[in-house]
Write an enzyme that holds these catalytic residues in place. Sequence first.
Site, short mmCIF file in Angstrom:
data_model
loop_
_atom_site.label_atom_id
_atom_site.label_comp_id
_atom_site.label_asym_id
_atom_site.label_seq_id
_atom_site.Cartn_x
_atom_site.Cartn_y
_atom_site.Cartn_z
N CYS A 92 -4.80 -0.39 10.04
CA CYS A 92 -4.86 -1.39 8.98
C CYS A 92 -4.45 -2.77 9.48
CB CYS A 92 -3.97 -0.99 7.81
SG CYS A 92 -4.04 -2.17 6.42
N CYS B 201 -20.67 -18.37 6.97
CA CYS B 201 -19.65 -17.70 6.16
C CYS B 201 -19.26 -18.60 4.98
CB CYS B 201 -18.41 -17.41 7.00
SG CYS B 201 -18.67 -16.28 8.37
N CYS C 29 -1.95 3.40 7.22
CA CYS C 29 -3.02 3.65 8.19
C CYS C 29 -2.74 2.90 9.49
CB CYS C 29 -4.36 3.22 7.61
SG CYS C 29 -4.78 4.06 6.07
N CYS D 122 0.85 -1.20 0.00
CA CYS D 122 0.00 0.00 0.00
C CYS D 122 0.87 1.24 0.00
CB CYS D 122 -0.92 0.00 1.23
SG CYS D 122 -2.19 1.29 1.20
N CYS E 105 -22.25 -10.26 4.29
CA CYS E 105 -21.94 -11.59 4.83
C CYS E 105 -21.94 -11.62 6.35
CB CYS E 105 -20.59 -12.09 4.28
SG CYS E 105 -19.16 -11.09 4.72
N CYS F 230 -21.46 -7.15 20.59
CA CYS F 230 -22.78 -7.68 20.93
C CYS F 230 -23.68 -6.62 21.58
CB CYS F 230 -22.63 -8.89 21.85
SG CYS F 230 -24.20 -9.61 22.38
N CYS G 211 -11.43 -16.20 3.47
CA CYS G 211 -12.07 -14.91 3.79
C CYS G 211 -11.00 -13.83 3.86
CB CYS G 211 -12.81 -15.03 5.11
SG CYS G 211 -13.44 -13.46 5.79
N ASP G 212 -11.39 -12.61 3.59
CA ASP G 212 -10.51 -11.45 3.64
C ASP G 212 -9.89 -11.29 5.03
OD1 ASP G 212 -9.30 -9.00 3.01
OD2 ASP G 212 -11.06 -7.87 3.60
N ARG H 157 -5.47 7.82 8.99
CA ARG H 157 -5.21 7.53 7.58
C ARG H 157 -4.13 8.48 7.06
NH1 ARG H 157 -8.18 3.79 5.53
NH2 ARG H 157 -7.52 4.34 3.43
#
Length: 426
Positions: free
Chosen positions: A31, A271, A28, A24, A265, A357, A286-287, A142
């Site tokens: 991140c 998932c 940030c 990148c 999602c 939660c 997953c990301d 950022r």
Amino acid sequence: MQENASLSNKRLNSLLIKPAGPDCNMACTYCFYLSKADLFSTTPRHRMSPDLLEEMIRQAMEQGDRFLSFGWQGGEPTLLGLDFFERAVELQKKYGQGKVVGNGLQTNGLLIDSKWSRFLREYRFLVGLSLDGPEHIHNRYRTDSGGKGTWNKVVDAAKRMLDEGVAVNALVVVNDYSVQFPEEIYTFHKELGLRYMQFIPCVEFLPEERAKPARFTVPAEKYGEFLIRLFDLWRSDFSGYRATTSIRWFDALIYSYVGLEPPDCTLQQECGTYLVVEHNGDVFACDFFVETSWRLGNILEGRLGEFLNSKQQWEFGRRKTRLPQECIGCSWLRYCWGGCPKDRMVLPDGTRKNYLCEAYKMFFRHAHRELQQIARVVEWQVGQEMATGGAEASQKNRPHRQVGRNDPCPCGSGRKYKFCHGYGKL
């Protein structure tokens, strides 16, 4: 992998691609992905090769559903240069086989110039622009690698794309600082022209202890207050029962309230509905789980469709359903399904509970009746569309069905699904 085919039969309709890996041009503070460079430490610079790009697109087109979404993310995907994405579009056309393709680009905006803007408009990319709000909020975390704020450059990119007619969404990370300013952030984006907003709660835990949040993590109770105020602002801008701004999480909840699977999602029961493809062809579940334990394979050694329906991916998806007893007996379970697994903290008894939660409980106690009323109006609107669309449309739009691309979007915007929450998915 064929032996696992009986476990599930998911259709390949969405890929999240990281062509620059974790690289990148910003730094940030919050991140979570920069540290993923440790997984790919054999090279200091990470770029997807032209051959690998072609193999990925060829597989996706041959094995994918009729409607196929490519999400280009990072790191910062524009580091590959405009030529890379022009080639990607050419390959999608080459292997298209009549499929309908949507492209989404998540970017920090620093490299978006006039040429980029024209390309994004011409090929109808849906752009998610990372912009946390006004200058004092955005520049809090950022910054570039030298610690300088990036707000001016990002706002310039937003204006440039909007002037060109690019479809742009604001991606807003809600952290320990920005959570104090829901009205200021919402108003800022709306006045800038970014009327489509996605708010992402920043939840990161200390590496050594998943019960302790990192310093920039949004406090749960404060996030609940943020959601409540944001909901009231969003609702106050309605024209009757039609939204004039889009907040992705609220819009997605309306799907749940009308009996449809939400497009977010984090609100789904399980998932594992998409795949992540890294710059080197590695495929992950997953990301938020790009880690060795959830590496499914590599596209040079296997097939995307088999990865999606593998036993490992099935197990990943089922993990979300393993909830503490408190969740199982909760009246809001059918709307949140425990939230995103990456936000779950380990309690002293070993169970995992979503850190947010209490925020979600606060929100639902406040907004439930209003969401029910909005859902009733949306169902009536869809019913009217069905009544005027003939018997064939009526069958296609039964309450338990998936939304067709030409159906009215259940979020109540009045737009067709393909131009609203289906944009970039079809």
